[in-house]
Design a protein around this motif. Sequence first.
Motif, short mmCIF file in Angstrom:
data_model
loop_
_atom_site.label_atom_id
_atom_site.label_comp_id
_atom_site.label_asym_id
_atom_site.label_seq_id
_atom_site.Cartn_x
_atom_site.Cartn_y
_atom_site.Cartn_z
N ASP A 6 44.13 35.31 19.09
CA ASP A 6 45.54 35.81 18.66
C ASP A 6 45.64 37.23 18.92
OD1 ASP A 6 46.00 33.23 17.59
OD2 ASP A 6 45.43 33.72 15.51
N SER A 7 44.82 37.93 19.60
CA SER A 7 44.91 39.27 19.89
C SER A 7 45.76 39.43 21.07
CB SER A 7 43.41 39.94 20.08
OG SER A 7 42.80 39.39 21.31
N GLY A 8 45.86 38.25 22.14
CA GLY A 8 46.56 38.28 23.25
C GLY A 8 46.11 38.94 24.38
N LEU A 9 44.78 39.47 24.10
CA LEU A 9 44.31 40.22 25.38
C LEU A 9 43.59 39.49 26.41
CD1 LEU A 9 42.75 43.08 23.30
CD2 LEU A 9 44.75 43.36 24.66
N ARG A 10 44.22 38.74 27.32
CA ARG A 10 43.71 37.91 28.29
C ARG A 10 42.74 38.41 29.22
NH1 ARG A 10 44.33 35.22 24.44
NH2 ARG A 10 45.50 33.28 24.23
N GLY A 11 41.80 37.89 29.75
CA GLY A 11 41.11 38.44 30.88
C GLY A 11 40.44 37.35 31.56
N HIS A 12 39.15 37.49 32.04
CA HIS A 12 38.41 36.70 33.04
C HIS A 12 37.31 36.07 32.24
CE1 HIS A 12 41.51 37.75 36.16
NE2 HIS A 12 41.20 38.67 35.93
N SER A 13 36.87 36.52 31.25
CA SER A 13 35.59 36.13 30.43
C SER A 13 35.66 35.05 29.39
CB SER A 13 35.14 37.62 29.65
OG SER A 13 34.83 38.48 30.71
N ALA B 146 39.21 35.86 27.64
CA ALA B 146 39.64 36.94 27.27
C ALA B 146 38.93 38.33 28.08
CB ALA B 146 39.06 37.31 25.54
N GLN B 147 39.38 39.45 27.31
CA GLN B 147 38.61 40.57 27.82
C GLN B 147 37.08 40.60 27.63
OE1 GLN B 147 40.17 43.42 29.56
NE2 GLN B 147 42.03 42.01 29.63
N PRO B 148 36.12 41.38 28.45
CA PRO B 148 34.88 41.07 28.09
C PRO B 148 34.17 41.44 26.82
CG PRO B 148 35.31 42.28 30.50
CD PRO B 148 36.62 41.97 29.65
N ALA B 149 34.82 42.45 26.29
CA ALA B 149 34.29 42.97 24.95
C ALA B 149 34.65 41.90 23.83
CB ALA B 149 34.88 44.40 24.49
N GLN B 150 35.96 41.41 23.80
CA GLN B 150 36.35 40.35 22.84
C GLN B 150 35.79 38.98 23.19
OE1 GLN B 150 38.84 42.75 24.44
NE2 GLN B 150 38.36 43.79 22.45
N ALA B 151 35.47 38.76 24.33
CA ALA B 151 34.78 37.48 24.61
C ALA B 151 33.44 37.49 24.26
CB ALA B 151 34.86 37.06 26.25
N PHE C 120 26.80 37.76 30.94
CA PHE C 120 27.86 36.95 31.69
C PHE C 120 29.19 37.12 31.52
CE2 PHE C 120 29.69 32.42 30.78
CZ PHE C 120 29.79 32.15 31.91
N ALA C 121 29.76 37.69 30.37
CA ALA C 121 31.20 38.30 30.22
C ALA C 121 31.32 39.46 31.35
CB ALA C 121 31.38 38.82 28.97
N MET C 122 30.67 40.41 31.64
CA MET C 122 31.08 41.15 32.66
C MET C 122 30.97 40.72 33.87
SD MET C 122 32.43 44.32 32.82
CE MET C 122 32.31 44.99 30.96
N ALA C 123 30.07 40.00 34.19
CA ALA C 123 29.95 39.13 35.59
C ALA C 123 30.97 38.45 35.74
CB ALA C 123 28.48 38.40 35.36
N GLU C 124 31.56 37.66 34.68
CA GLU C 124 32.71 36.88 35.12
C GLU C 124 33.93 37.68 35.59
OE1 GLU C 124 33.53 33.05 32.89
OE2 GLU C 124 32.76 34.49 31.47
N GLU C 125 34.10 39.05 34.67
CA GLU C 125 35.19 39.95 34.90
C GLU C 125 34.95 40.24 36.37
OE1 GLU C 125 38.51 42.48 34.06
OE2 GLU C 125 37.70 40.51 33.02
N LYS C 126 33.67 40.75 37.01
CA LYS C 126 33.61 41.23 37.92
C LYS C 126 33.26 40.37 39.26
CE LYS C 126 34.30 45.41 36.62
NZ LYS C 126 35.49 46.27 37.16
N LYS C 127 33.09 39.28 38.91
CA LYS C 127 32.91 38.11 39.89
C LYS C 127 31.77 38.44 40.87
CE LYS C 127 37.98 37.00 40.37
NZ LYS C 127 37.81 35.72 39.29
N SER D 171 31.58 33.59 38.23
CA SER D 171 32.96 33.02 37.36
C SER D 171 33.37 31.75 37.36
CB SER D 171 34.20 34.08 37.95
OG SER D 171 34.42 33.63 38.92
N ARG D 172 32.70 31.00 38.32
CA ARG D 172 32.88 29.62 38.34
C ARG D 172 32.42 28.75 37.39
NH1 ARG D 172 31.33 29.08 44.89
NH2 ARG D 172 33.03 30.39 45.77
N ILE D 173 31.37 29.34 36.88
CA ILE D 173 30.51 28.87 35.79
C ILE D 173 31.46 28.64 34.53
CG2 ILE D 173 28.47 28.92 34.13
CD1 ILE D 173 27.01 30.32 36.22
N GLY D 174 32.16 29.88 34.27
CA GLY D 174 33.01 30.03 33.15
C GLY D 174 34.21 28.93 33.37
#
Length: 454
Positions: free
Chosen positions: A56-63, A72-77, A111-118, A445-448
Motif C-alpha cells: 500500500d506504500s506504492g513504492l514499487r521496485g525490483h525486489s 518493492a524497493q529493497p528496504a521495504q521488501a 537478495f533484495a539488493m541483488a535483485e535491484e542491481k541484477k 533477479s530471475r529467481i525473484g
Amino acid sequence: MNATQRLARFALELNYRQIPAEVIDRAKDCILDTLAVSLYGSTKPWSKTVSRFVRDSGLRGHSTVLGENFAAQPAQATLANGVMAHAFELDNVRQPGAGVHPGATAFLPAFAMAEEKKVDGKALLTAFVAACEVMSRIGVAAGNSLERRGFHAPGLTGTFGAAVAAGRLLHLNERQMVNALGIAGSYSGGLIEFSRCQEGAMIKRLHLGKAAEGGVTSALLASRGFAGPESILEGKFGFCRTYSDSPKLSYLTHRLGREFESMNICIKRCACHINAHAPIEALQKLREQFDFNPEDVREIVIGGIEKLVTHHAIYQPKDLMMAQYSIPFCVALSLYFDPTDPDSFEEKKLKDKKILAMMRKVRLKVDHEIEHKGWDRAARVTIALQNKKRQSTLIIHFKGTPRNPMSQREVEDKARKLTRAILPARQLERLVETVENLEQIDDVSRIGKFLRSA
C-alpha cells in the motif's frame, strides 16, 4: 585502523575465490532454508499485515516480496521478508548463540539488493558470506548480556549484517561502508518485553524485518554521502560498550578472513525458540530408550543455562508466539505431537488440556555443569515416571547445530515440508536446483521473478 574500519575493509575486499567450498555449501543450505521458511511465513496473518503495508506504500521496485506477486524497493521488501523469515520461529541462527539470524538479516537484504542491481550468483553468495562474517563477530563481541538486559539481540545485530550485505552490492567504497555500519548502529533496537506481556507478543515477529530494513536503509544513505560514527562498534559509547555488560572487543576481528563464522550457521528442525530444541531432542531420546507414555510421566526436570529460567519459564502463554517461546509448552507439546511439523504449533493447542497438564509437570533449573562448561543451548533432561524410576540424558549438540548438522537432503526435506501447500512440486524442485547451482546464475533477479510467478 580500528575494528569498525577493518571489518568494513574486509567486507569489501572478500573475493568469492577466497571462500572455502564448505562455507559456500553451508551458505547454500542457509539460503534454501531461508527462502522456504520465508515462503511458509508469508502465509501468517502478521506477515500479511506487513506485506500489505509495503504494497500500500506504492513504492514499487525490483525486489521480490516473498509469497506475493509484486516487487518493492529493497528496504521495504526486506522489511516484509524479514518478518516472514521470523514469522514462525523457523529461521536459522548462529550456534553457539550470539543473537544472530544469518538468513533473515544477512541473506534477505543481500537478495533484495541483488535483485535491484541484477547481480550474478557469485556476487550474492559473497555478499551474504561477508555479512555473516561481520555480523557474527559483532554478536559474539557484544556477548550474551544483551538479552539479560532486556534487548532482543537479533534486532540489534541484524542491522549490521544487512548494512554489509546491501553495502557490498551497492559497491560502497571503504569510507561509505564504515558510514553504513555507523548509521546501522543507530537503527539497532528491540526489547524482549514480549516474553512478559499480556498482549503484543507479535512484536517479536517484526524485530528481524525491522533490523534488516534498517541495515539496507543505512547502506543506501551511506551511498548518498550520509555519515555515521567511524567507531560505532568499539567506541566508548559505541554498540558493544553500550549494550553489553562485558564486551569482548578483540573478537570483532578475531581470525578475520582465516576462520569463517559462516560455518556456525544452525538450521532449525522445530518451529519454536532455539533454546527448546535440546530439551525436545533429549525427551525424544529418553522416550525411544525407555518406551514410556505421556501418562507415565510424573515430572520433567530440564537443566540448562540461566536464560532457560529467566526468559523461557512461561507457564501461561497468552498467544502462539509466547507459546513458541515457552520451554514448558514446547516440551509438553512434543510428547503428543510431532514438533518438527510446524502445523503442530497452532493456536488451539494453547487450550489443550493434556498439554496444559503436562506443562505443570515441567520444572526448569540452572545446570551448573552446562553453565560452567559453556555448553550453550545444551540441556539435561530428567524424567520421573509413575513407577518411581528416574532417567536422565544430556544433549549438547542437537540436530541442526554445526557439530551435528542437517544433511543437504534433510534441509531439502524441510523446504519441501514447508512449501508443499505454496509451491507446486516441480517449482520447488526447480528452486532447490537453482540454489544448488547459484554460482552459475548470471542474474539473480530471475529467481525473484520465478518465485513471483509461482
